[in-house]
Write an enzyme that holds these catalytic residues in place. Structure first.
Site, PDB file in Angstrom:
ATOM      1  N   GLN A 355     -23.117 -31.385  15.599  1.00 52.61           N
ATOM      2  CA  GLN A 355     -22.386 -31.570  16.843  1.00 52.61           C
ATOM      3  C   GLN A 355     -23.310 -32.080  17.954  1.00 52.61           C
ATOM      4  O   GLN A 355     -22.907 -32.894  18.786  1.00 52.61           O
ATOM      5  CB  GLN A 355     -21.731 -30.256  17.274  1.00 52.61           C
ATOM      6  CG  GLN A 355     -21.071 -30.273  18.638  1.00 52.61           C
ATOM      7  CD  GLN A 355     -19.918 -31.259  18.734  1.00 52.61           C
ATOM      8  OE1 GLN A 355     -19.311 -31.614  17.730  1.00 52.61           O
ATOM      9  NE2 GLN A 355     -19.615 -31.706  19.954  1.00 52.61           N
ATOM     10  N   GLU A 356     -24.555 -31.634  17.950  1.00 51.36           N
ATOM     11  CA  GLU A 356     -25.492 -32.021  19.006  1.00 51.36           C
ATOM     12  C   GLU A 356     -25.989 -33.463  18.843  1.00 51.36           C
ATOM     13  O   GLU A 356     -26.030 -34.221  19.814  1.00 51.36           O
ATOM     14  CB  GLU A 356     -26.693 -31.070  19.013  1.00 51.36           C
ATOM     15  CG  GLU A 356     -26.375 -29.645  19.444  1.00 51.36           C
ATOM     16  CD  GLU A 356     -26.072 -29.550  20.928  1.00 51.36           C
ATOM     17  OE1 GLU A 356     -26.322 -30.531  21.651  1.00 51.36           O
ATOM     18  OE2 GLU A 356     -25.588 -28.498  21.369  1.00 51.36           O
TER      19      GLU A 356
END
Length: 528
Positions: A355-356
């Site tokens: 996600q990052e």
């Protein structure tokens, strides 16, 4: 005293029947302070439950001391359940009902049934069958007290069993494979729809056929809706019908699945109990469900199982699958090592990393946040991460930061709510999560429950709310999306890394526990 009558044809819960004992008991009764108990044998497949069975030693002892020759009238079913100490629930294997995963026994229906057994003060015993219709048959035959199998309420079924009020709603959807011709209207369906035999959607298809003569279907024996969805995704069959929740879950793993059109506005899913004059157990089920609704607990249970399934679209799923194959192997060992050190599931860490940065160790934001776990300069300095672009250092630092955040949250937050709030704090800062918990309590919600805090996070953008908080404005909508995405990536990783049947199962993941509430973590450090 009231007699206990073991009726002819009944058996012990393990499905075995002692014929000689049956002959001795025929026309005899057992003296007891309880009322009559009917013990039904387990049928309809093997017992996949590991739940404790009741001890029948006392009942066996009472058999030998009896000398009476008549049976009293059958006791209310709720008394029978409590006397036996067991609630027998018929269910099916599936992602929306009951299954065994890395974390043990799971599923929405399993979760709800376990709570109902606890509500009654008895143990839960599962009877796992092949279909919803088979679960209903277990109830009508008396072999189960309750059917909890994502059962669609239909007019025909309603004549056979007594349904509780609606537990949740779904939409029956016609599913096709993306890239193939999509029928946008019922009149455009030119091929038979393949559905499981005895599917709850057959009545719906029958009603549609009366209005649209082109609607036809084929009932496939020895299959279920999930299997047919996979066949659609693989191009083996053209269409099937499935409930929207199952479609959403399956699309995360098979992104080629597409929804052609809904076949009805909504369908109710409920529990089923036997019809007849005895409504004692049914009334208890209704009271239990009503108590969950009044406490907003039913919404929380629903969110735990379905609150994140629509967070990533088919394109994201396809890209994620490619990155799992091409990028994850480079960093998997680092995730595993960091997970072992911090007592966290490595796949959760990997989901955060994806996600990052999409597992790009050179990722950099316009604000200077960088690295695989996207650490700020201040956070890296606090964590003593010398090189944020080094993937091993970034992963190890991110894992320590997640663990410290978790240790700073109140210790009475249960799992998995604790994990979701930790993720929100990783995204927006722990102070803002504390503010959202305060707002949640002010609005009458439970600050320990993620579903309630999640509803409060977007309010941090509104002046009338954030003006009253300690840490002020925050983009709460982004945190909600962030947590939902990580949950979805984590679920897919659990599925993609599950061991095959021929391999030895891996040990369970480490148990997540809170650190002492003495962490020096600066709660104002944001990790975006």
């Amino acid at each position: 005293m009231v007699a206990v009558c073991l009726q002819p044809g009944a058996g012990w819960p393990n499905g075995k029947w002692d014929q000689s004992l049956h002959e001795r008991l025929h026309s005899k009764t057992v003296a007891t302070s309880a009322q009559s108990v009917y013990i039904a044998p387990a049928r309809g497949g093997p017992d996949h439950s590991a739940h404790r069975r009741p001890k029948l030693a006392l009942l066996a002892l009472l058999v030998w001391v009896t000398g009476l020759t008549t049976c009293s009238p059958t006791a209310p079913l709720i008394d029978q359940v409590r006397t036996l100490g067991v609630l027998r629930v018929a269910t099916t294997n599936g992602p929306t009902t009951y299954y065994t995963g890395a974390e043990g026994e799971l599923g929405f229906e399993f979760d709800l049934s376990s709570r109902f057994a606890e509500f009654l003060g008895v143990a839960l015993e599962l009877v796992v069958v092949d279909s919803g219709s088979a679960a209903i048959a277990e109830v009508t035959s008396g072999r189960a007290h309750l059917a909890a199998a994502a059962l669609t309420v239909t007019p025909d079924r309603d004549t056979k069993v007594r349904f509780t009020p609606r537990i949740r709603g779904v939409t029956p959807q016609l599913v096709y494979k993306r890239g193939k011709r999509r029928p946008r209207k019922l009149e455009k369906i030119t091929e038979p729809i393949i559905v499981p035999q005895h599917s709850g959607h057959i009545e719906l298809l029958g009603r549609l056929h009366r209005e649209h003569a082109n609607i036809a279907w084929i009932e496939r024996p020895d299959t279920d809706a999930e299997e047919l969805l996979v066949e659609v995704a693989q191009g083996t069959i053209r269409h099937t019908v499935a409930n929207s929740d199952l479609v959403s879950i399956t699309r995360r793993y098979y992104p080629d699945l597409g929804v052609a059109l809904p076949l009805a506005e909504s369908s109710d899913l409920s529990w089923a109990l036997a019809r007849g004059p005895d409504a004692s157990l049914f009334n208890q089920a209704v009271a239990f469900l009503q108590s969950l609704v009044e406490a907003d607990e039913l919404a929380r249970i629903h969110d735990r199982h379905f609150g994140h399934v629509d967070r990533i679209d088919s394109y994201s799923t396809t890209a994620f699958a490619e990155h799992v194959e091409q990028r994850l192997p480079k960093f998997r060992r680092a995730f595993q090592q960091a997970g072992e050190e911090q007592g966290l599931d490595w796949r959760l860490l990997a989901a955060v990393g994806y996600q990052e940065s999409h597992w790009n160790p050179k990722a950099k934001s316009p604000t200077g946040v960088r690295g695989l776990m996207m650490l700020t300069a201040d956070t890296a300095k606090y964590l003593k991460v010398a090189n944020r672009n080094d993937p091993a250092q970034s992963i190890e630092g991110g894992a320590r930061y997640l663990r410290e955040i978790m240790g700073r949250l109140p210790s009475d937050i249960p799992d998995p709510d604790l994990i979701w709030m930790t993720l929100a704090a990783y995204n927006m800062g722990l102070g803002h999560v504390f503010d959202a918990q305060k707002i949640t309590a002010e609005r009458g919600g439970d600050p320990r429950r993620w579903v309630d805090v999640r509803a409060s996070l977007p309010l941090l953008t509104q002046p009338r709310w954030h003006a009253k908080t300690k840490h002020g404005y925050a983009r709460g909508h982004e945190a909600v999306t962030y947590v939902g995405n990580v949950r979805s990536y984590y679920d897919v990783l659990l599925w993609m890394t599950a061991p095959t049947p021929v391999r030895e199962a891996p040990p369970p993941p480490p148990v997540i526990t809170n650190l002492p509430d003495t962490s020096p973590l600066d709660i104002n450090i944001p990790v975006l």
